[in-house]
Design an enzyme around this catalytic site. Sequence first.
Site, short mmCIF file in Angstrom:
data_model
loop_
_atom_site.label_atom_id
_atom_site.label_comp_id
_atom_site.label_asym_id
_atom_site.label_seq_id
_atom_site.Cartn_x
_atom_site.Cartn_y
_atom_site.Cartn_z
N SER A 193 29.42 47.87 40.37
CA SER A 193 29.05 48.41 39.06
C SER A 193 27.57 48.80 39.02
CB SER A 193 29.29 47.37 37.97
OG SER A 193 30.62 46.90 38.02
N1 SAH Z 1 32.30 42.97 39.68
C1 SAH Z 1 32.40 43.91 40.77
C2 SAH Z 1 33.00 45.22 40.32
C3 SAH Z 1 34.00 45.66 41.32
S1 SAH Z 1 35.09 46.96 40.82
C4 SAH Z 1 31.05 44.09 41.44
O1 SAH Z 1 30.04 43.61 40.93
O2 SAH Z 1 31.01 44.69 42.51
C5 SAH Z 1 36.48 46.07 40.21
C6 SAH Z 1 37.18 45.14 41.15
O3 SAH Z 1 38.33 44.65 40.44
C7 SAH Z 1 37.71 45.77 42.43
O4 SAH Z 1 37.26 45.05 43.52
C8 SAH Z 1 39.22 45.65 42.28
O5 SAH Z 1 39.90 45.44 43.50
C9 SAH Z 1 39.37 44.46 41.37
N2 SAH Z 1 40.64 44.36 40.64
C10 SAH Z 1 41.39 45.35 40.12
N3 SAH Z 1 42.49 44.85 39.55
C11 SAH Z 1 42.43 43.50 39.71
C12 SAH Z 1 43.28 42.42 39.34
N4 SAH Z 1 44.43 42.61 38.69
N5 SAH Z 1 42.91 41.18 39.68
C13 SAH Z 1 41.76 40.95 40.35
N6 SAH Z 1 40.91 41.92 40.73
C14 SAH Z 1 41.25 43.19 40.42
#
Ligand code: SAH
Length: 220
Positions: free
Chosen positions: A70
């Site tokens: 993000s």
């Molecule tokens: N907080 C992260 C943002 C990553 S983007 C950071 O600081 O880098 C969002 C993430 O959510 C991705 O890695 C994706 O694989 C995960 N995601 C999507 N759906 C999900 C679910 N149902 N359960 C757990 N993780 C999920």
Amino acid sequence: MNELNIQGVGMTSQRTRDRLIDRLQQKGITHPDVLRIMRLVPRHLFVDEAMATRSYEDSSFPIGHGQTISQPYIVARMTELLMESESLENILEVGTGSGYQAAVLGGLVKNLHTVEVIPELYRQSRDLLYKIGYKNIRTHLSDGSWGWADAAPYDAIMATAAPDAIPPALIQQLKIGGRLVIPVGAQNSEQVLQVVTRNSESKYSVENHESVAFVPLVSK
Ligand code: SAH
């Protein structure tokens, strides 16, 4: 925070990190604890090596598997909203991704559980958070649209992937008075950052904040 190994790994980028903090303040981030921790966390370790020189720009970057780390402003904003919680003892993050948001939260709350659904990202972020020295973050490989029932209820929950509609489990796993910070909206349409407060066993209220663009919360 003193126990973390981030001095050694992060010092080289301290000046660029300081500039990022100036930028966040210009954009309206005011919470001193949020600014303090984001000044410390070495974001360059959470991005692909090829991107490392740009890692203190206020931008999101690809982290593989179609996912992104993000944008720092959004990390700061969501963290500020979560910090309005009455207590920060037991917190859940859904969507570990790179682990950067978890690293920011981990420096501010007592215990953090974070759930990721993609095995490679789960392993990578688990190993990195361990290497940096966090002892209060528990990483889990699981579908976070079901929350993480084993450690519920939570003082607050943050989702960093966007569902079309809020998964009921996330509200059910909040303490009364607890807050859920979550981007909501279909892909290719506007998503809005919402704060859901659980007012009683069966009642909750929703506040809308800024529009955002997150990857989808997948549901298996
Ligand atoms: N907080 C992260 C943002 C990553 S983007 C950071 O600081 O880098 C969002 C993430 O959510 C991705 O890695 C994706 O694989 C995960 N995601 C999507 N759906 C999900 C679910 N149902 N359960 C757990 N993780 C999920």
